[in-house]
Design a protein around this motif. Structure first.
Motif, short mmCIF file in Angstrom:
data_model
loop_
_atom_site.label_atom_id
_atom_site.label_comp_id
_atom_site.label_asym_id
_atom_site.label_seq_id
_atom_site.Cartn_x
_atom_site.Cartn_y
_atom_site.Cartn_z
N ARG A 181 3.34 5.41 14.96
CA ARG A 181 3.49 6.62 14.14
C ARG A 181 2.97 7.84 14.91
N GLN A 217 0.85 -1.20 0.00
CA GLN A 217 0.00 0.00 0.00
C GLN A 217 0.88 1.25 0.00
N THR A 218 1.71 1.31 -1.06
CA THR A 218 2.60 2.45 -1.21
C THR A 218 2.66 2.90 -2.67
N ASP A 237 2.26 3.73 3.27
CA ASP A 237 2.13 5.19 3.09
C ASP A 237 1.24 5.80 4.18
N GLU A 238 0.04 5.24 4.34
CA GLU A 238 -0.92 5.84 5.28
C GLU A 238 -0.37 5.87 6.70
N TRP A 239 0.39 4.85 7.08
CA TRP A 239 0.91 4.77 8.44
C TRP A 239 2.26 5.49 8.59
N PRO A 253 0.04 2.12 13.54
CA PRO A 253 -0.47 3.50 13.49
C PRO A 253 -0.26 4.24 14.82
N ARG A 313 -0.21 -0.75 5.90
CA ARG A 313 -0.30 0.41 5.00
C ARG A 313 0.95 1.28 5.13
N SER A 347 10.22 5.12 1.66
CA SER A 347 9.61 6.44 1.51
C SER A 347 10.61 7.42 0.88
#
Ligand SMILES: *Cc1c(COP(=O)(O)O)cnc(C)c1O
Length: 397
Positions: free
Chosen positions: A161, A58-59, A189-191, A158, A187, A216
């Protein structure tokens, strides 16, 4: 009288938490002739598998594939982003976290290792406290094992983060997902993860031999000034694969055929949300069996239950490895051993990868019969509790 002949018939049950059962389709895909890794057919394959992996991580960022075990991908994460003497915050969640720490120490990093009891994940409050106290920002990275395969405990990324953000700290977040990726929701990106580490032989349903990094832009930028020695693992040469489809050196071509097939199964046929639900459901059925036997799940916090494996404590004065030996001899099933300081105290049931309800039923039957043969004090009814759950009219969905 012997209960079983020595030669086993039928399929071996490989219920360790990795390597996992490889689907026949994936094995057949791997058996195709090796092609020219500089030719046009290969470029299509390379681009396809990178694109599929991005959906799994998910990136939208960079994904790197190494012909290595997961340990190689650990090393790549560290040497591409850090410099000798850099301070790194790590947490003793279990055996794999301890091995990653050992590697980081050998590479010349300065590790702050937060002690743990091997029954809990990383505590977000501790992350915030440690980073909040680091006013000079000496800590350059926080490394967390998402699913600690030695204990069956999953850290809530999460919240890690959020803890880093609450401390307003610029450290990179690196996460080992070797036994969670493609089995549990994740995830990149989202995390807000900077480097995700993964391997082929667990949720991705492949044989061992591929290591992965999802990276990233912040981690790529850190690589421009990072001074740890690296050559083979250097991301720069690898980062182009997503665009060109080619690798800087000979890739594990046949494993990539297998990866393409596994990605089709996970992404296009079953779909990741269904894959995650299936793993949650099998984990729940397994825990019901453990409770039914009157035994203890090692993971102490229900919020941290792993969906990919369950570690089971055997009562004091009993040897978990003897139970495993009896199950292997009698029923041709491999279970995970207790690693490090859990040796002899637990066995681990892998329920990840290419797996279904009846395979789980067989697995739990093997465990229940093994407990009986090994003379482990337990109650009957563990399997019955799992069957009741799995066979519920609503499918326990
Ligand atoms: C399996 C595993 C590793 C080690 O991977 P190798 O492929 O054996 O090098 C590291 N971390 C976790 C969480 C694992 O499950």
């Amino acid at each position: 009288m012997k209960n079983q002949p020595t030669g086993h018939t039928g399929r071996h049950f490989l219920q360790i938490p990795g390597p996992t059962n490889v689907p026949d389709r994936v094995l057949h895909a791997i058996a195709a002739p090796t092609i020219d890794h500089r030719g046009p057919e290969f470029a299509t394959l390379g681009k396809e598998v990178v694109a599929g992996l991005k959906r799994v991580f998910q990136t939208k960022g960079t994904v790197v594939i190494y012909p290595s075990s997961g340990t190689g991908a650990w090393e790549a994460a560290l040497v591409n982003t850090l410099s000798p003497g850099d301070r790194v915050l790590m947490f003793e969640t279990g055996h794999f976290a301890s091995l990653w720490r050992q590697m980081a120490t050998r590479l010349g990093l300065d590790i702050e290792f937060v002690a743990g009891d091997w029954r809990h994940g990383v505590d977000p409050a501790q992350v915030q406290e440690k980073l909040g106290a680091d006013r000079e920002h000496r800590i350059k990275a926080v490394c967390v094992v998402h699913n600690e395969t030695s204990t069956g405990v999953t850290t809530r990324i999460p919240e890690i983060r959020a803890a880093i953000d609450a401390a307003r700290h610029p450290a990179l977040l690196m996460v080992d997902t070797i036994s969670s990726l493609a089995s549990m929701d994740y995830r990149h990106d989202e995390w807000g993860v900077d480097v995700t580490v993964a391997g082929s032989q667990k949720g991705l349903m492949l044989p061992p031999g591929l290591g992965f990094n999802a990276v990233s832009d912040k981690a790529l930028a850190a690589g421009k000034t990072a001074k740890l020695t690296r050559s083979y693992w250097d991301w720069q040469a690898m980062a182009e694969t997503g665009q060109t489809g080619f690798f800087p050196y000979t890739p594990a071509t046949n494993l990539l055929y297998g990866l393409r097939e596994a990605l089709t199964m996970l992404l296009d046929e079953e779909g990741l949300p269904a894959v995650f639900r299936r793993h949650q459901r099998h984990a729940e059925a397994t825990r019901r069996a453990v409770v039914g036997w009157g035994l203890t799940v090692l993971c102490a916090d229900p919020r941290e239950y792993s969906s990919s494996l369950t570690a089971v404590l055997v009562p004091d004065a009993h040897d978990a490895d003897r139970v495993r030996d009896i199950i292997l001899d009698g029923f041709d099933m491999s279970l995970g051993t207790g690693l490090g300081k859990l040796k002899g105290k637990i066995f681990r049931i892998g329920h990840l990868g290419h797996f279904n309800d009846l395979m789980l039923c067989g697995t739990l039957c093997g465990v229940e019969m093994g407990l009986h043969r090994a003379g482990i004090p337990h109650r009957a009814g563990g399997v019955a509790a799992a069957l009741e759950f799995l066979g519920a009219p609503d499918g326990a969905a």
